[in-house]
Design a protein around this motif. Structure first.
Motif, PDB file in Angstrom:
ATOM      1  N   TRP A 192      20.092  27.936 -80.226  1.00 55.43           N
ATOM      2  CA  TRP A 192      21.189  28.850 -79.896  1.00 55.43           C
ATOM      3  C   TRP A 192      22.512  28.123 -80.125  1.00 55.43           C
ATOM      4  O   TRP A 192      22.658  26.956 -79.780  1.00 55.43           O
ATOM      5  CB  TRP A 192      21.060  29.318 -78.448  1.00 55.43           C
ATOM      6  CG  TRP A 192      19.870  30.215 -78.230  1.00 55.43           C
ATOM      7  CD1 TRP A 192      18.553  29.887 -78.426  1.00 55.43           C
ATOM      8  CD2 TRP A 192      19.886  31.566 -77.801  1.00 55.43           C
ATOM      9  NE1 TRP A 192      17.755  30.969 -78.137  1.00 55.43           N
ATOM     10  CE2 TRP A 192      18.547  32.014 -77.747  1.00 55.43           C
ATOM     11  CE3 TRP A 192      20.890  32.455 -77.455  1.00 55.43           C
ATOM     12  CZ2 TRP A 192      18.198  33.311 -77.366  1.00 55.43           C
ATOM     13  CZ3 TRP A 192      20.545  33.742 -77.062  1.00 55.43           C
ATOM     14  CH2 TRP A 192      19.209  34.160 -77.031  1.00 55.43           C
ATOM     15  N   HIS A 197      27.990  42.978 -75.649  1.00 54.07           N
ATOM     16  CA  HIS A 197      28.062  42.536 -77.034  1.00 54.07           C
ATOM     17  C   HIS A 197      27.107  43.410 -77.852  1.00 54.07           C
ATOM     18  O   HIS A 197      25.891  43.263 -77.733  1.00 54.07           O
ATOM     19  CB  HIS A 197      27.696  41.052 -77.138  1.00 54.07           C
ATOM     20  CG  HIS A 197      28.468  40.212 -76.167  1.00 54.07           C
ATOM     21  ND1 HIS A 197      29.817  39.993 -76.275  1.00 54.07           N
ATOM     22  CD2 HIS A 197      28.086  39.587 -75.031  1.00 54.07           C
ATOM     23  CE1 HIS A 197      30.234  39.249 -75.257  1.00 54.07           C
ATOM     24  NE2 HIS A 197      29.198  38.996 -74.484  1.00 54.07           N
ATOM     25  N   SER A 202      25.045  41.174 -80.595  1.00 55.97           N
ATOM     26  CA  SER A 202      24.629  39.813 -80.255  1.00 55.97           C
ATOM     27  C   SER A 202      23.882  39.788 -78.933  1.00 55.97           C
ATOM     28  O   SER A 202      24.287  40.435 -77.971  1.00 55.97           O
ATOM     29  CB  SER A 202      25.845  38.887 -80.102  1.00 55.97           C
ATOM     30  OG  SER A 202      26.617  38.848 -81.263  1.00 55.97           O
ATOM     31  N   GLU A 247      22.918  37.235 -75.778  1.00 57.90           N
ATOM     32  CA  GLU A 247      23.695  36.153 -75.172  1.00 57.90           C
ATOM     33  C   GLU A 247      22.872  35.490 -74.084  1.00 57.90           C
ATOM     34  O   GLU A 247      22.155  36.159 -73.339  1.00 57.90           O
ATOM     35  CB  GLU A 247      24.987  36.714 -74.576  1.00 57.90           C
ATOM     36  CG  GLU A 247      25.894  35.671 -73.947  1.00 57.90           C
ATOM     37  CD  GLU A 247      27.215  36.253 -73.478  1.00 57.90           C
ATOM     38  OE1 GLU A 247      28.244  35.614 -73.707  1.00 57.90           O
ATOM     39  OE2 GLU A 247      27.214  37.348 -72.867  1.00 57.90           O
ATOM     40  N   GLY A 285      27.754  29.577 -72.380  1.00 57.65           N
ATOM     41  CA  GLY A 285      27.217  30.703 -73.135  1.00 57.65           C
ATOM     42  C   GLY A 285      26.803  30.268 -74.524  1.00 57.65           C
ATOM     43  O   GLY A 285      27.341  29.301 -75.067  1.00 57.65           O
ATOM     44  N   TYR A 326      24.463  31.909 -78.353  1.00 61.45           N
ATOM     45  CA  TYR A 326      23.956  33.064 -79.083  1.00 61.45           C
ATOM     46  C   TYR A 326      22.929  32.617 -80.120  1.00 61.45           C
ATOM     47  O   TYR A 326      22.990  31.500 -80.625  1.00 61.45           O
ATOM     48  CB  TYR A 326      25.120  33.788 -79.787  1.00 61.45           C
ATOM     49  CG  TYR A 326      26.268  34.040 -78.841  1.00 61.45           C
ATOM     50  CD1 TYR A 326      26.290  35.177 -78.040  1.00 61.45           C
ATOM     51  CD2 TYR A 326      27.291  33.107 -78.693  1.00 61.45           C
ATOM     52  CE1 TYR A 326      27.322  35.387 -77.136  1.00 61.45           C
ATOM     53  CE2 TYR A 326      28.317  33.302 -77.784  1.00 61.45           C
ATOM     54  CZ  TYR A 326      28.326  34.444 -77.006  1.00 61.45           C
ATOM     55  OH  TYR A 326      29.335  34.644 -76.099  1.00 61.45           O
ATOM     56  N   GLU A 386      26.834  34.072 -83.534  1.00 58.49           N
ATOM     57  CA  GLU A 386      27.657  33.144 -82.762  1.00 58.49           C
ATOM     58  C   GLU A 386      29.084  33.592 -82.476  1.00 58.49           C
ATOM     59  O   GLU A 386      29.772  32.963 -81.690  1.00 58.49           O
ATOM     60  CB  GLU A 386      27.709  31.772 -83.456  1.00 58.49           C
ATOM     61  CG  GLU A 386      26.389  31.053 -83.494  1.00 58.49           C
ATOM     62  CD  GLU A 386      25.598  31.331 -84.772  1.00 58.49           C
ATOM     63  OE1 GLU A 386      25.897  32.306 -85.478  1.00 58.49           O
ATOM     64  OE2 GLU A 386      24.678  30.551 -85.059  1.00 58.49           O
TER      65      GLU A 386
END
Length: 162
Positions: free
Chosen positions: A45, A60, A63, A65, A115, A117, A122
């Protein structure tokens, strides 16, 4: 990551679409607070940041997360207008599928999250709750594939099935 995993589902509410198939996952004491970024990176990630959770409903649409609590405690609302208020503390990890609403309701002064992704996601769009955008957002959300990079021990693979 330990076995205590909560799965939270939510229907669209208050302008937040939430994910139509996959739940938000909360892993209690999911990682060492000081190693959150390294843990996420080791699992593929990226786009890692450290800060807080916004104090307004957002999601999002394109995405997934992961949010790891690196310090302090907070009450996080998940889902939108009919929020599920969730108490989180250092070490807890929240895995949010695309479209799942979240908002900080309260936090200790030292509260921080890391955080990240999945690859290719990203730089996520931050969408505020908006009834007029839910239908469009759901189309985008459905198109986001399940991450190919795991977060450990089948947490996503076992709960986000096609």
């Amino acid at each position: 990551m330990p076995d205590e995993i909560e799965s939270l589902t939510a229907a669209p509410a208050g302008g937040v679409p939430n994910h139509p198939k996959w739940p938000a996952l909360v892993v209690r004491s999911g990682a060492a607070p000081e190693d959150m970024g390294a843990t996420f990176a080791a699992n593929g990630w990226g786009g890692t940041w450290e800060w807080t959770v916004y104090d307004f409903h957002h999601y999002h649409p394109e995405s997934h997360e992961v949010l790891g609590v690196s310090a302090g405690t907070a009450t996080i609302a998940l889902g939108g207008e009919d929020d599920r208020a969730l108490e989180v503390t250092a070490g807890d990890v929240m895995i949010l599928p695309a479209g799942f609403g979240h908002k900080r309701l309260a936090a200790s002064e030292d509260f921080a999250v890391v955080g990240a992704y999945p690859p290719g996601q990203e730089s996520p769009e931050i969408a505020r709750a908006d009834e007029g955008r839910v239908k469009e957002a759901l189309g985008k959300i459905r198109a986001v594939p399940r991450p190919t990079c795991p977060l450990g021990r089948g947490i996503i693979e076992d709960r986000w099935t096609e």
